[in-house]
Design a protein around this motif. Structure first.
Motif, PDB file in Angstrom:
ATOM      1  N   GLY A 153     -16.378   4.215  -4.576  1.00 30.81           N
ATOM      2  CA  GLY A 153     -15.008   4.190  -5.050  1.00 30.81           C
ATOM      3  C   GLY A 153     -14.047   4.384  -3.896  1.00 30.81           C
ATOM      4  N   VAL A 154     -12.783   4.104  -4.163  1.00 35.44           N
ATOM      5  CA  VAL A 154     -11.746   4.264  -3.146  1.00 35.44           C
ATOM      6  C   VAL A 154     -11.350   5.733  -3.080  1.00 35.44           C
ATOM      7  N   TYR A 155     -11.556   6.330  -1.929  1.00 39.14           N
ATOM      8  CA  TYR A 155     -11.239   7.740  -1.712  1.00 39.14           C
ATOM      9  C   TYR A 155      -9.777   7.930  -1.307  1.00 39.14           C
ATOM     10  N   ALA A 156      -9.289   7.059  -0.436  1.00 43.08           N
ATOM     11  CA  ALA A 156      -7.917   7.211   0.050  1.00 43.08           C
ATOM     12  C   ALA A 156      -7.284   5.852   0.279  1.00 43.08           C
ATOM     13  N   VAL A 157      -5.996   5.780   0.005  1.00 37.81           N
ATOM     14  CA  VAL A 157      -5.174   4.636   0.385  1.00 37.81           C
ATOM     15  C   VAL A 157      -4.064   5.203   1.259  1.00 37.81           C
ATOM     16  N   GLY A 158      -4.020   4.774   2.518  1.00 36.69           N
ATOM     17  CA  GLY A 158      -3.103   5.427   3.445  1.00 36.69           C
ATOM     18  C   GLY A 158      -3.454   6.906   3.505  1.00 36.69           C
ATOM     19  N   GLY A 159      -2.484   7.762   3.303  1.00 37.97           N
ATOM     20  CA  GLY A 159      -2.745   9.201   3.321  1.00 37.97           C
ATOM     21  C   GLY A 159      -2.917   9.809   1.948  1.00 37.97           C
ATOM     22  N   ILE A 160      -3.015   8.982   0.904  1.00 42.81           N
ATOM     23  CA  ILE A 160      -3.136   9.488  -0.470  1.00 42.81           C
ATOM     24  C   ILE A 160      -4.613   9.612  -0.813  1.00 42.81           C
ATOM     25  N   GLU A 161      -5.135  10.834  -0.786  1.00 43.28           N
ATOM     26  CA  GLU A 161      -6.566  11.082  -0.939  1.00 43.28           C
ATOM     27  C   GLU A 161      -6.920  11.592  -2.330  1.00 43.28           C
ATOM     28  N   ALA A 162      -8.129  11.251  -2.751  1.00 43.30           N
ATOM     29  CA  ALA A 162      -8.664  11.759  -4.016  1.00 43.30           C
ATOM     30  C   ALA A 162      -8.972  13.248  -3.887  1.00 43.30           C
ATOM     31  N   GLN A 186      -1.504   5.660  -5.366  1.00 49.29           N
ATOM     32  CA  GLN A 186      -2.199   4.711  -4.496  1.00 49.29           C
ATOM     33  C   GLN A 186      -1.767   3.280  -4.821  1.00 49.29           C
ATOM     34  N   LYS A 187      -1.647   2.972  -6.106  1.00 53.10           N
ATOM     35  CA  LYS A 187      -1.204   1.636  -6.517  1.00 53.10           C
ATOM     36  C   LYS A 187       0.224   1.364  -6.044  1.00 53.10           C
ATOM     37  N   ASP A 188       1.080   2.364  -6.184  1.00 55.85           N
ATOM     38  CA  ASP A 188       2.476   2.191  -5.760  1.00 55.85           C
ATOM     39  C   ASP A 188       2.558   1.895  -4.265  1.00 55.85           C
ATOM     40  N   LEU A 189       1.723   2.575  -3.479  1.00 56.42           N
ATOM     41  CA  LEU A 189       1.741   2.340  -2.035  1.00 56.42           C
ATOM     42  C   LEU A 189       1.258   0.925  -1.708  1.00 56.42           C
ATOM     43  N   ILE A 190       0.200   0.484  -2.379  1.00 59.25           N
ATOM     44  CA  ILE A 190      -0.295  -0.880  -2.148  1.00 59.25           C
ATOM     45  C   ILE A 190       0.771  -1.904  -2.522  1.00 59.25           C
ATOM     46  N   SER A 191       1.433  -1.681  -3.662  1.00 59.37           N
ATOM     47  CA  SER A 191       2.492  -2.601  -4.099  1.00 59.37           C
ATOM     48  C   SER A 191       3.649  -2.613  -3.111  1.00 59.37           C
ATOM     49  N   GLU A 192       3.981  -1.444  -2.586  1.00 65.04           N
ATOM     50  CA  GLU A 192       5.082  -1.336  -1.628  1.00 65.04           C
ATOM     51  C   GLU A 192       4.803  -2.135  -0.365  1.00 65.04           C
ATOM     52  N   VAL A 193       3.595  -1.977   0.199  1.00 64.69           N
ATOM     53  CA  VAL A 193       3.299  -2.702   1.438  1.00 64.69           C
ATOM     54  C   VAL A 193       3.183  -4.199   1.166  1.00 64.69           C
ATOM     55  N   ARG A 194       2.715  -4.556  -0.009  1.00 62.36           N
ATOM     56  CA  ARG A 194       2.616  -5.980  -0.330  1.00 62.36           C
ATOM     57  C   ARG A 194       4.002  -6.611  -0.418  1.00 62.36           C
ATOM     58  N   ARG A 195       4.934  -5.913  -1.080  1.00 59.94           N
ATOM     59  CA  ARG A 195       6.302  -6.447  -1.188  1.00 59.94           C
ATOM     60  C   ARG A 195       6.954  -6.598   0.180  1.00 59.94           C
ATOM     61  N   SER A 196       6.600  -5.718   1.102  1.00 59.48           N
ATOM     62  CA  SER A 196       7.182  -5.785   2.446  1.00 59.48           C
ATOM     63  C   SER A 196       6.361  -6.670   3.386  1.00 59.48           C
ATOM     64  N   HIS A 197       5.406  -7.425   2.816  1.00 62.63           N
ATOM     65  CA  HIS A 197       4.576  -8.379   3.563  1.00 62.63           C
ATOM     66  C   HIS A 197       3.691  -7.692   4.604  1.00 62.63           C
ATOM     67  N   ASP A 198       3.334  -6.439   4.324  1.00 57.15           N
ATOM     68  CA  ASP A 198       2.520  -5.651   5.242  1.00 57.15           C
ATOM     69  C   ASP A 198       1.180  -5.322   4.573  1.00 57.15           C
ATOM     70  N   SER A 199       0.433  -4.387   5.150  1.00 58.50           N
ATOM     71  CA  SER A 199      -0.857  -3.973   4.584  1.00 58.50           C
ATOM     72  C   SER A 199      -1.054  -2.491   4.860  1.00 58.50           C
ATOM     73  N   ILE A 200      -2.123  -1.926   4.297  1.00 64.20           N
ATOM     74  CA  ILE A 200      -2.376  -0.495   4.440  1.00 64.20           C
ATOM     75  C   ILE A 200      -3.881  -0.251   4.570  1.00 64.20           C
ATOM     76  N   GLY A 201      -4.243   0.752   5.355  1.00 65.86           N
ATOM     77  CA  GLY A 201      -5.650   1.117   5.502  1.00 65.86           C
ATOM     78  C   GLY A 201      -6.137   1.958   4.339  1.00 65.86           C
ATOM     79  N   GLY A 202      -7.423   2.190   4.293  1.00 67.20           N
ATOM     80  CA  GLY A 202      -7.998   2.984   3.212  1.00 67.20           C
ATOM     81  C   GLY A 202      -9.394   3.452   3.534  1.00 67.20           C
ATOM     82  N   SER A 203      -9.883   4.392   2.722  1.00 64.17           N
ATOM     83  CA  SER A 203     -11.222   4.956   2.906  1.00 64.17           C
ATOM     84  C   SER A 203     -11.990   4.901   1.599  1.00 64.17           C
ATOM     85  N   VAL A 204     -13.292   4.704   1.691  1.00 63.69           N
ATOM     86  CA  VAL A 204     -14.122   4.674   0.491  1.00 63.69           C
ATOM     87  C   VAL A 204     -15.223   5.729   0.613  1.00 63.69           C
ATOM     88  N   LEU A 205     -15.641   6.216  -0.535  1.00 63.77           N
ATOM     89  CA  LEU A 205     -16.749   7.156  -0.620  1.00 63.77           C
ATOM     90  C   LEU A 205     -17.904   6.433  -1.287  1.00 63.77           C
TER      91      LEU A 205
END
Length: 358
Positions: A153-162, A186-205
């Motif tokens: 599963g996704v543990y973190a999106v950017g700095g937003i950790e489970a 986490q969804k809001d952050l992904i949507s934000e970077v997508r709207r700004s034509h950017d991307s974001i890192g993440g971590s999985v467990l």
């Protein structure tokens, strides 16, 4: 190299915008029941085009088994599978065929080979990972004979950790989030970077649980943890790998990090289920860290094959966060490494044959 594993050897082939992606699995014992529908379902979990949180490239990912299966069971001969590419738009890459996209493999592939397939990254594209997921689905079928299960599963999106890990919830989550309490953020952050034509890192467990034998792993140069690290780091976009306490162990004292035991077993699992390169029988816990998707839609400065500085703007369909679909791939790769280690273990091979033929 396009092959991994010692006993269970998996070779993959194909390019992002080529005719097909596929794999050949060699070393699989005869008699294993092969559930074709499950292979398709695993590939669909990894697939894009199902929400705005992933790439809009939508492949059916229908898996065709070419060999190695008869009347629903493995024959012991090479098991070959192919997945045909259908939703390709190579024209999106025509303008960058002579341009090195920042932080892509374009630059290194060209300088190594003097040639590159620019269509979606060619062989260096994460599209290749669908073959790993198909092979991983078969590996899971083998592992489950022994009561071993892999999950992710996704543990973190950017700095937003489970904070509260729930693998069952992750399977139902639109972004495979491990924690329903932070999923919305986490969804809001992904949507934000997508709207700004950017991307974001993440971590999985990623976790293996169940009846994991003690002693999986081979000597100094094919240790379980080193094989897992090589496998995970060999996947597109992965920049770091941890097992157990991982980097946190570097900040602890031995008295804090040691996994003590009593008559019932281990009192903790800071080692992540591996001691001396061999499985300890505890859960195997991994964290895999992905860089932001380098394919972004902002003007960027780079060089072309003539070494001229150019500015360009990318076209195409890309994931705003690689970690989402990457979690499914990491789960499959964990299964493949464990299946290989299991078959390298003589006692496990004998036990497997007894289960199949009794």
């Amino acid at each position: 190299m396009n092959t991994f594993g010692l006993h269970l050897r998996v070779s993959t082939f194909g390019e992002s915008h080529g005719r097909a992606i596929g794999c050949v699995i060699d070393g699989l014992p005869a008699g294993l029941w092969i559930d074709e529908d499950r292979i398709v379902l695993e590939c669909e979990r990894r697939g894009g085009g199902r929400s705005h949180f992933t790439t809009q490239r939508k492949e059916a990912d229908r898996v065709e088994i070419l060999s190695g299966v008869f009347e629903g069971r493995s024959t012991g001969t090479p098991l070959a599978m192919v997945i045909y590419n259908q939703d390709v738009k190579s024209r999106d890459y025509a303008d960058i065929k002579d341009i090195f996209r920042p932080s892509h493999a374009d630059f290194t592939y060209f300088h190594k080979y003097g040639f590159r397939d620019y269509r979606g990254g060619g062989r260096a594209s994460a599209r290749e990972s669908v073959a790993r997921v198909a092979a991983g689905a078969v590996a899971k079928m083998l592992l489950e004979h022994f009561g071993i299960f892999c999950e992710s599963g996704v543990y973190a999106v950017g700095g937003i950790e489970a904070k509260n890990i729930n693998f069952e919830y992750a399977r139902e989550s639109e972004i495979f989030s491990l924690d329903r309490e932070v999923e919305s953020a986490q969804k809001d952050l992904i949507s934000e970077v997508r709207r700004s034509h950017d991307s974001i890192g993440g971590s999985v467990l990623v976790r293996a649980r169940g009846k994991i034998p003690i002693g999986l792993g081979e000597g100094l140069y094919y240790k379980l943890d080193s094989a897992l690290g090589a496998m995970m780091m060999g996947f597109n976009g992965v920049k770091a790998f941890e097992i157990g306490a991982g980097i946190e162990a570097a900040y602890k004292r031995g008295s804090e990090n040691n996994d003590c035991m009593d008559e019932k077993g281990f009192l903790s699992n800071h080692s992540g289920g591996v001691l001396g390169g061999l499985s300890s029988g505890e859960n195997i816990d991994l964290k895999v860290h992905f860089k932001p998707t380098p394919s972004i839609f902002l003007p960027q400065k780079t060089r072309d094959i003539e070494n001229r500085v150019v500015e360009f703007k990318l076209k195409g369909r890309h994931d705003p966060c690689i970690a989402i679909r990457g979690s499914v791939v990491c789960e499959a790769m964990l299964a493949l490494v464990l299946a290989d280690m299991l078959l390298l273990n003589t006692n496990s091979k004998l036990e497997y044959l007894e289960k199949i033929y009794k």
